[in-house]
Design a protein around this motif. Sequence first.
Motif, PDB file in Angstrom:
ATOM      1  N   ASN A 105       0.818  -1.221   0.000  1.00  0.00           N
ATOM      2  CA  ASN A 105       0.000   0.000   0.000  1.00  0.00           C
ATOM      3  C   ASN A 105       0.848   1.267   0.000  1.00  0.00           C
ATOM      4  N   ILE A 106       2.051   1.193   0.520  1.00  0.00           N
ATOM      5  CA  ILE A 106       2.957   2.344   0.432  1.00  0.00           C
ATOM      6  C   ILE A 106       3.250   2.650  -1.038  1.00  0.00           C
ATOM      7  N   ILE A 107       3.524   1.604  -1.801  1.00  0.00           N
ATOM      8  CA  ILE A 107       3.809   1.782  -3.229  1.00  0.00           C
ATOM      9  C   ILE A 107       2.550   2.195  -3.984  1.00  0.00           C
ATOM     10  N   ARG A 108       1.424   1.584  -3.666  1.00  0.00           N
ATOM     11  CA  ARG A 108       0.175   1.888  -4.370  1.00  0.00           C
ATOM     12  C   ARG A 108      -0.313   3.307  -4.042  1.00  0.00           C
ATOM     13  N   ALA A 109      -0.222   3.701  -2.776  1.00  0.00           N
ATOM     14  CA  ALA A 109      -0.674   5.039  -2.391  1.00  0.00           C
ATOM     15  C   ALA A 109       0.193   6.110  -3.055  1.00  0.00           C
ATOM     16  N   ARG A 110       1.501   5.850  -3.137  1.00  0.00           N
ATOM     17  CA  ARG A 110       2.397   6.797  -3.810  1.00  0.00           C
ATOM     18  C   ARG A 110       1.987   6.964  -5.270  1.00  0.00           C
ATOM     19  N   ALA A 111       1.476   5.895  -5.879  1.00  0.00           N
ATOM     20  CA  ALA A 111       1.058   5.943  -7.281  1.00  0.00           C
ATOM     21  C   ALA A 111      -0.382   6.404  -7.457  1.00  0.00           C
ATOM     22  N   ASN A 112      -1.053   6.710  -6.356  1.00  0.00           N
ATOM     23  CA  ASN A 112      -2.459   7.115  -6.383  1.00  0.00           C
ATOM     24  C   ASN A 112      -3.370   5.986  -6.879  1.00  0.00           C
ATOM     25  N   ALA A 113      -2.950   4.757  -6.630  1.00  0.00           N
ATOM     26  CA  ALA A 113      -3.775   3.590  -6.944  1.00  0.00           C
ATOM     27  C   ALA A 113      -4.596   3.226  -5.710  1.00  0.00           C
ATOM     28  N   THR A 114      -5.659   2.476  -5.914  1.00  0.00           N
ATOM     29  CA  THR A 114      -6.517   2.053  -4.811  1.00  0.00           C
ATOM     30  C   THR A 114      -5.730   1.158  -3.857  1.00  0.00           C
ATOM     31  N   VAL A 115      -5.763   1.462  -2.573  1.00  0.00           N
ATOM     32  CA  VAL A 115      -5.013   0.660  -1.610  1.00  0.00           C
ATOM     33  C   VAL A 115      -5.763  -0.631  -1.321  1.00  0.00           C
ATOM     34  N   LEU A 116      -5.026  -1.648  -0.923  1.00  0.00           N
ATOM     35  CA  LEU A 116      -5.612  -2.943  -0.607  1.00  0.00           C
ATOM     36  C   LEU A 116      -6.257  -2.908   0.774  1.00  0.00           C
ATOM     37  N   THR A 117      -7.340  -3.627   0.914  1.00  0.00           N
ATOM     38  CA  THR A 117      -8.019  -3.736   2.209  1.00  0.00           C
ATOM     39  C   THR A 117      -8.148  -5.181   2.666  1.00  0.00           C
ATOM     40  N   SER A 118      -7.668  -6.112   1.846  1.00  0.00           N
ATOM     41  CA  SER A 118      -7.760  -7.528   2.174  1.00  0.00           C
ATOM     42  C   SER A 118      -6.466  -8.229   1.801  1.00  0.00           C
ATOM     43  N   THR A 119      -6.094  -9.214   2.576  1.00  0.00           N
ATOM     44  CA  THR A 119      -4.895  -9.999   2.286  1.00  0.00           C
ATOM     45  C   THR A 119      -5.226 -11.313   1.576  1.00  0.00           C
TER      46      THR A 119
END
Length: 486
Positions: A399-413
């Motif tokens: 999510n650190i990488i996804r949030a930096r890219a403005n992509a939807t963060v994960l909520t489930s593993t």
Amino acid sequence: MKYSKYITLFILIFSLQSCSDFLEQEPGTQTSIDELLQNKKGVITSLTGLYTELEANVRSERFAVYADLQGGNIKFTPTASGTNRGQISPAGNVEQIYSFEDLALTSDFKPFYDGSYDIINQANLILEYTPVLKDATEEEKKQIMAEAMTIRAYAHFLLAIVYSQNYNYTPDASHLGIVYNTQSIKAGIQYPARETAANTYNLIITDLKTAINNYSNTLVLSGPTYSYFNINSTKALLARVYLQKSDWTNAYETANDVITNSGVELVEKDNYIPEWEKSDLPVSEILLEFSIPRDSEGSANISMSNYFGYTSATSYTKYVASDDLVNLYENSDLRKQLFLKQSLQTLVNGVLAPVNYNFTKKFQNNAGYVAFRLSEMYLIRAEAALETNRNDIAMEDINIIRARANATVLTSTANLKEDILLERRKELCFEGHLFFDLVRNQKDISRNDGCISTSCSMTYPSLKFVLPIPTFNTNLNPNLQQNDSY
């Protein structure tokens, strides 16, 4: 310029005594080596030349596009002009490997194989001569040897992932690895045999740990520091080796060490696109990017843009992103802005028509070869955390990488393994990872958009997931066993 004659001599010397072809050296060569490496100046000049050859080997078209081409991230552009205008065909240097039909006798990768063992031999000579230098301090000698040993390990690792099946191909990694050279070829002919994959990786790791323990705070080379191995980039390489080996505990600890202690930080969201668009400097989160060659006036004659560059609708290079890759990004994902969409005249059913292609902005202008950057360490740490039952930590890193890219963060593993591999593909595209990621995870190859290969899909395991050792080398060395099916 004042060192040019020495660098030329250095390259000539080592081309005469290549580890890869086991040639006997020319008479008098040993004296020339002694003269060059008898003092600190000569050794440092030699180390500079070693980096020059290493950069050329990894930035060469064959290796630079290999993993992304085989994995399906990139496809070919149409011919820009002439009688074949609009036709799409594979680039000549990779035509055989692209179709998983490389031949031992005429291997596309022979220059890479030979170049890698030449680099290893050069590194070994530096390691042998440096300890007895009388005009260098102990700290200088330790630094020189640390860099040379890291280069030796790096060259062996790249050979291993290209010429040896993935580490888990057999349960105990007893399948063939590569020849691992720890001594230079100074005279005569040597016939080394291939190590097992397990031994190959043990030797790589031993070299890297030894190098890490020898790095000092003394810089011995001039030029941009990001273009030479240091303790942080060496640890990054070690983390990658552990990942390839599925040594999850050590992969996690080593990647975490780089993230925590290197002093390098991830590029912030607002700067992500501008950082990649810089023309002469690497992105700020780089751990190692090899400097491209420049002439005496500072002009670059060759760079990664030679393969991925776009100048105009009639002046562009051979490789673009496949829709297989581009369609993976959400519209909100900043990384989608790193694709430069251009219309090129393409033969469609025998008629020229405009077709859109996506060039990458990562490697325009004077782009160098990206060896390691911090994003990869987060992705390694995430995968290693997942494999050691720390799912929350794994999801946090992704999510650190996804949030930096403005992509939807994960909520489930729930599907975290696939999420991690997908994120690696999106974040590290064109940086030489995809094919090796797929194979080490024992996944099939599926290339759809733009695939003009005779084999667009390959099922794991496949004997064709490794390349043939060139016939020239197996003919010279009776102990050099060829890969199966070649």
